[in-house]
Write a protein that holds these residues in place. Sequence first.
Motif, PDB file in Angstrom:
ATOM      1  N   ARG A 295       0.818  -1.215   0.000  1.00 23.36           N
ATOM      2  CA  ARG A 295       0.000   0.000   0.000  1.00 23.36           C
ATOM      3  C   ARG A 295       0.849   1.261   0.000  1.00 23.36           C
ATOM      4  O   ARG A 295       0.616   2.193  -0.787  1.00 23.36           O
ATOM      5  N   LEU A 296       1.882   1.295   0.845  1.00 22.01           N
ATOM      6  CA  LEU A 296       2.701   2.497   0.953  1.00 22.01           C
ATOM      7  C   LEU A 296       3.551   2.719  -0.304  1.00 22.01           C
ATOM      8  O   LEU A 296       3.704   3.860  -0.756  1.00 22.01           O
ATOM      9  N   LEU A 297       4.104   1.650  -0.867  1.00 25.29           N
ATOM     10  CA  LEU A 297       4.891   1.801  -2.084  1.00 25.29           C
ATOM     11  C   LEU A 297       4.042   2.380  -3.209  1.00 25.29           C
ATOM     12  O   LEU A 297       4.482   3.286  -3.943  1.00 25.29           O
ATOM     13  N   LYS A 298       2.834   1.868  -3.349  1.00 18.54           N
ATOM     14  CA  LYS A 298       1.968   2.341  -4.425  1.00 18.54           C
ATOM     15  C   LYS A 298       1.475   3.766  -4.162  1.00 18.54           C
ATOM     16  O   LYS A 298       1.352   4.563  -5.108  1.00 18.54           O
ATOM     17  N   ILE A 310       5.029  -1.511  -9.991  1.00 20.95           N
ATOM     18  CA  ILE A 310       5.333  -1.929  -8.624  1.00 20.95           C
ATOM     19  C   ILE A 310       4.627  -3.261  -8.433  1.00 20.95           C
ATOM     20  O   ILE A 310       3.408  -3.343  -8.522  1.00 20.95           O
ATOM     21  N   ARG A 311       5.389  -4.321  -8.213  1.00 21.76           N
ATOM     22  CA  ARG A 311       4.783  -5.649  -8.137  1.00 21.76           C
ATOM     23  C   ARG A 311       5.501  -6.486  -7.084  1.00 21.76           C
ATOM     24  O   ARG A 311       6.651  -6.229  -6.729  1.00 21.76           O
ATOM     25  N   GLY A 312       4.811  -7.499  -6.602  1.00 22.48           N
ATOM     26  CA  GLY A 312       5.418  -8.380  -5.629  1.00 22.48           C
ATOM     27  C   GLY A 312       4.384  -9.092  -4.797  1.00 22.48           C
ATOM     28  O   GLY A 312       3.190  -9.122  -5.121  1.00 22.48           O
ATOM     29  N   PHE A 316       8.395  -9.150  -0.500  1.00 21.83           N
ATOM     30  CA  PHE A 316       9.219  -9.378  -1.675  1.00 21.83           C
ATOM     31  C   PHE A 316       8.652  -8.525  -2.809  1.00 21.83           C
ATOM     32  O   PHE A 316       7.752  -8.940  -3.531  1.00 21.83           O
ATOM     33  N   TRP A 317       9.192  -7.282  -2.949  1.00 23.92           N
ATOM     34  CA  TRP A 317       8.605  -6.324  -3.874  1.00 23.92           C
ATOM     35  C   TRP A 317       9.645  -5.741  -4.814  1.00 23.92           C
ATOM     36  O   TRP A 317      10.804  -5.520  -4.431  1.00 23.92           O
ATOM     37  N   ILE A 382       8.654  -0.795   8.234  1.00 27.21           N
ATOM     38  CA  ILE A 382       8.126  -0.720   6.867  1.00 27.21           C
ATOM     39  C   ILE A 382       7.943   0.731   6.439  1.00 27.21           C
ATOM     40  O   ILE A 382       8.290   1.119   5.315  1.00 27.21           O
ATOM     41  N   ARG A 383       7.424   1.543   7.326  1.00 28.83           N
ATOM     42  CA  ARG A 383       7.230   2.957   6.990  1.00 28.83           C
ATOM     43  C   ARG A 383       8.580   3.639   6.735  1.00 28.83           C
ATOM     44  O   ARG A 383       8.707   4.459   5.820  1.00 28.83           O
ATOM     45  N   HIS A 384       9.572   3.290   7.523  1.00 28.33           N
ATOM     46  CA  HIS A 384      10.906   3.862   7.331  1.00 28.33           C
ATOM     47  C   HIS A 384      11.503   3.400   6.000  1.00 28.33           C
ATOM     48  O   HIS A 384      12.106   4.203   5.264  1.00 28.33           O
TER      49      HIS A 384
END
Length: 418
Positions: A295-298, A310-312, A316-317, A382-384
Amino acid sequence: MNQVAYCHSLFYGTSAAEDLATLLVDSTGGEMAKAFFISSGSEAIEAALKMARQYHLEKSPAEPSRTHFIARQQSYHGTTLGALSVGGHLARRVLFEPLLSTNSSHVSPCYSYRGLQDSEHVQQYIHRLEDELESEIQRLGPQNIAAFIAEPVVGAALGCVPSIQGYFQAVRRVCDRHGALLILDEIMCGIGRVGPEPTARFPKPLHAWQDPSVGVAPDIMTMGKGLGGGYMPIAAMLANHRVIDALRSSSGAFSHGQTYQGHPLACRAALEVQRIIQDEDLVGNVRKQGALLERLLKEQLSSHPAVGDIRGQGLFWGIEFVADKGSKAPFEGKEAVAMGVHELGMKEPYNVSLYPGTGSVGGKAGDHILLAPAYTATEADIRHIVATTTQVINHYFQKYGKVYVLQSRGDKPRTAGR
């Protein structure tokens, strides 16, 4: 180590290896029968290829003509000559092509970002890939095919590309129709890395093939990396009952061996890693934090002009970079975008390793990075990670974007940054 530092497994057994084998075989829900432990992923692939060959020699009736392996383009299965031969990573093969076996060929990967045509439905795409595999088998002769090998989620070569649901069922149908084995390479994506979803059959899944997106069990599988968590060098090859029964009814042994196979200290370390993964439900944490990572990457990077995909799955992304978002045109290989992003990330103040990869387009062009946080990662971690990755990508393309766009497209200056 005080109990037994080393003994050759041809003559001796150890409780560490036996207990680890039992744990892993049990984790497959009865699909696998035996485990063979070695020291690296490349060695596991070599063992898998040899096991497939021996199976066809020792089953009844024997089929000694089955010597050909089919893999996929833009795949990577290791650096030893056998593993490199079945792999489809052009850059890693090129120096050694004259030494590589000619008994391997490659079909298209299940890579929807670039493979799925605008006019196609997903099922049409799967059928097209199925037909391509069928055609390759017919070209070579079904009686000559030993196995098809693939990664359930492609790692280094394509950058965390999961299979489309239904694809591996189609592959399984083709393999079964022609008597070929299915080898699944889970060296990168296995042992909980992709956070496989629980099902009624596999309430505590560990392997990528147990996820509903794959949905089929292999005849032979390989694992590494997450098996020992980096504490000791260890990898494994597992074979199912059909394969083992063929050997048991004939020679009674796997005709292969390496000095450090079944190393007791490596097996004991891996056993402890796997017990911790189970006891602390780390695969559950992979699923939970993986959903947040996605969610955050997208949210942070989907709109970036240089981010094409952006996939994974799980933790593992992959992020694929493009020179033109609309056409999906890649940067030229000589620009080394992925390596540039990685090297910038390694510097202060970022201090993050963004695993670089190239060759996703035709084996030469195409850039991506991989993110693979620890199974113990927290929400704060994860946020970092996402914030830092976003900063690195923005910094890289703000600083170098105009140069790359001009070199790649030769048109009016425009920034591939904000």
